[in-house]
Design an enzyme around this catalytic site. Structure first.
Site, PDB file in Angstrom:
ATOM      1  CB  SER A   1     -10.029  -2.025  10.336  1.00 32.12           C
ATOM      2  OG  SER A   1     -10.823  -0.979  10.805  1.00 32.12           O
TER       3      SER A   1
ATOM      4  CG  ASP B   1      -9.773   1.065   8.838  1.00 30.96           C
ATOM      5  OD1 ASP B   1      -9.900   0.535   7.719  1.00 30.96           O
ATOM      6  OD2 ASP B   1      -8.739   0.955   9.521  1.00 30.96           O
TER       7      ASP B   1
ATOM      8  NE  ARG C   1      -6.079 -10.695   2.565  1.00 33.51           N
ATOM      9  CZ  ARG C   1      -6.701 -10.199   1.515  1.00 33.51           C
ATOM     10  NH1 ARG C   1      -7.596 -10.931   0.883  1.00 33.51           N
ATOM     11  NH2 ARG C   1      -6.450  -8.977   1.083  1.00 33.51           N
TER      12      ARG C   1
HETATM   13  C1  BGC Z   1      -7.002  -4.395   6.487  1.00 32.51           C
HETATM   14  C2  BGC Z   1      -7.901  -3.298   5.962  1.00 32.51           C
HETATM   15  C3  BGC Z   1      -7.810  -2.070   6.842  1.00 32.51           C
HETATM   16  C4  BGC Z   1      -6.361  -1.654   7.024  1.00 32.51           C
HETATM   17  C5  BGC Z   1      -6.200  -0.426   7.904  1.00 32.51           C
HETATM   18  C6  BGC Z   1      -5.605  -3.857   6.716  1.00 32.51           C
HETATM   19  O1  BGC Z   1      -4.817  -4.838   7.326  1.00 32.51           O
HETATM   20  O2  BGC Z   1      -6.949  -5.462   5.578  1.00 32.51           O
HETATM   21  O3  BGC Z   1      -9.234  -3.751   5.871  1.00 32.51           O
HETATM   22  O4  BGC Z   1      -8.545  -1.037   6.242  1.00 32.51           O
HETATM   23  O5  BGC Z   1      -5.636  -2.724   7.577  1.00 32.51           O
HETATM   24  O6  BGC Z   1      -6.725  -0.623   9.167  1.00 32.51           O
END
Ligand code: BGC
Length: 529
Positions: free
Chosen positions: A158, A211, A173
């Protein structure tokens, strides 16, 4: 005068207002940034093509594994999809040790994850695990076991990843407090697979999933309705959304293989970084102070105003300011008229108010959930923050500020949802006039914060192009365990693509009520029974 009516308190609460006009301006800007992200790389909204080209319809079957590296926990699950929109999930969860979030090398983190997978297999799939250990001793293949007895696994990761295929992608990142520079630019699937192979586990990562994409898939699998969900969104530790886009609108080059026959592509927006330039996002002194504390100042500016990891810290920043302000006697004996006269109200030196990230967003949920004067639950919560004998009036002020912070977060959440609903054109499509526009959500805010979704709806009703009628058609529903189930669904499709050795996508599954003719799935299901 009651502390709540103190003009300085009122001014603080007021600074978290986000008006209907603000919401509408932000929706326009969100749409502009979405279009920009579909044109080229390196924009605020990353708009990452996921190479997933359709959503499931509930008939999919099989036993799969999924792991989920979110913001706070690592989850390992096995999921038995029953083919009727239901599933059976076995899972284990560990909190990610703080030191691994900022480890020196990626390998340290991924080795920890692989160890958790081994423990899960040993505990929940002992037969398969032991058969493998035996086979490993005897078989002649390089890894020691035959490929067909391997668990197909979806990896929910995620964080923003530049996806170059359904199970390949490089980390763009870190977010949510993770900071392991060594991992940036590397293929996270390869990193995890290498550690899994070192332990000789019978597991092959066949899908890499954000996610939000998992949530979108899971909602489409289990939600009633002819058409799948249009958006999967997370409002938890972090925030983000993935939606179904017309392939023709994706103008930037697509490098991986995909099934173009549906004319669709799931896009991971990475909306946490919407408007890093702050052209429409609010920016109070407390948002500025919070940003400075993070490892990624200037980035994820939308997420820092919306998601659970940050709201408690915004609150703490406000409290720190108030405690220095002689005009607001919060948590002091002065003006706390309803207080017990034998006790002294004070913030102890040990209070988490004085430690960065010391206040959890859960305390804000408690504040919103306690509506009974003299706010006994909230006052208990404040005691747990090392505040001695907080009065009813103190609690009222805490509640008012906490609610203002979260209400702003919910209204900002509505901005992203509204923009995506408008972008998909579902509300104006005459063929879909009676259909709900389905949105799957997951995460601690939507699940546990009282009325978070109601506040989103309130803002949606104020959006031009949505209004009362449009908001009624938007159906926001929880996709519990979405990321795990979604990852399993994508692993299923990817497995089929692999077996058939051709570019077949989920679209194929829509027309095939499967498993009967699918030896892979039959084997998987019967082995689990
Ligand atoms: C991330 C996402 C993720 C979201 C929820 C963010 O900080 O960049 O990729 O889907 O958090 O978990």
């Amino acid at each position: 005068m009651s502390l709540l009516l103190n003009p300085h308190v009122k001014d603080i609460v007021h600074q978290f207002d986000y008006t209907d006009t603000d919401v509408n301006n932000a929706v326009k800007e969100f749409l502009r940034q979405m279009a920009e992200g579909l044109e080229r790389d390196g924009t605020s909204l990353s708009q990452i093509p996921t190479y997933v080209t359709a959503v499931p319809n509930g008939t999919e079957k099989g036993l799969y594994m999924a792991v989920d590296l979110g913001g706070t926990n690592f989850r390992v699950c096995s999921i038995k999809l029953n083919g009727d929109g239901s599933f059976y999930l076995t899972s284990s969860k560990v909190e990610i040790p703080k030191e691994l979030m900022v480890a020196k090398t990626a390998q340290e983190l991924f080795a920890f994850l692989a160890r958790q997978i081994a423990l899960f297999l040993e505990k929940h799939h002992t037969d398969r695990f032991e058969a493998h250990v035996r086979r490993r001793m005897t078989a002649s293949s390089p890894l020691g076991f035959r490929d067909e007895s391997v668990f197909r696994m979806g990896f929910t990761f995620s964080f923003p990843v530049r996806q170059v295929g359904v199970n390949r992608g490089t980390l763009i990142r870190w977010t949510k407090g993770f900071d392991i520079p060594d991992a940036v630019g590397k293929d996270v699937c390869a990193l995890l697979q290498a550690e899994i192979d070192k332990l000789h586990l019978p597991v092959k990562i066949t899908a890499l999933v954000n996610d939000t994409v998992g949530t979108l898939m899971a909602r489409s699998y289990s939600a009633p309705g002819k058409h799948g969900a249009v958006l999967g969104a997370i409002f938890g530790t972090g925030t983000n959304g993935a939606y179904v886009e017309q392939l023709s609108k994706v103008k930037k080059p697509l490098v991986g293989d995909y099934d173009a026959s549906t004319g669709l592509m799931v896009i991971n927006t990475e909306w946490g970084s919407f408007d890093n330039e702050l052209s429409v996002l609010p920016n109070t002194p407390w948002d500025i102070a919070l940003d400075k504390l993070t490892p990624n100042p200037g980035l994820q500016m939308y997420e820092k105003r919306v998601s659970g990891m940050f709201l408690g810290e915004v609150m703490r920043q406000v409290l720190l300011d108030i405690l220095k302000n002689p005009n607001i006697p919060l948590f002091k004996d002065v003006d706390s008229r309803s207080n017990d006269w034998t006790s002294v109200t004070e913030v102890r030196e040990t209070s988490p108010i004085f430690q960065p990230w010391g206040i959890d967003t859960k305390s804000l949920s408690v504040a919103a959930g306690d509506n009974m004067p003299p706010l006994p639950l909230l006052r208990g919560e404040l005691e747990s923050l090392d505040i001695n004998s907080p009065s009813f009036e103190d609690a009222q002020v805490f509640k008012a500020i906490a609610e203002a912070i979260v209400r702003r977060a919910a209204r900002l959440s509505a901005v992203a949802i509204a923009a995506i609903v408008l972008q998909t054109g579902k509300l104006t499509d005459p063929d879909l006039a009676d259909e709900p526009v389905d949105i799957g959500v997951d995460g601690s805010l939507v699940e546990h914060y009282p009325c978070f979704t109601d506040m989103i709806y309130e803002a949606l009703r104020a959006v031009d192009g949505i209004g009362e009628e449009g908001a009624k058609r938007i159906r926001i529903g929880i996709a519990k365990d979405g990321s795990g189930v979604g990852a399993a669904l994508i692993a299923l499709v990817a497995g089929r693509m692999e077996t058939a050795n051709e570019a077949a996508g989920i679209s194929e599954l829509r027309s095939t009520v499967n498993t009967v003719d699918d030896p892979e799935n039959e084997r998987a299901v019967s082995e689990s029974d």
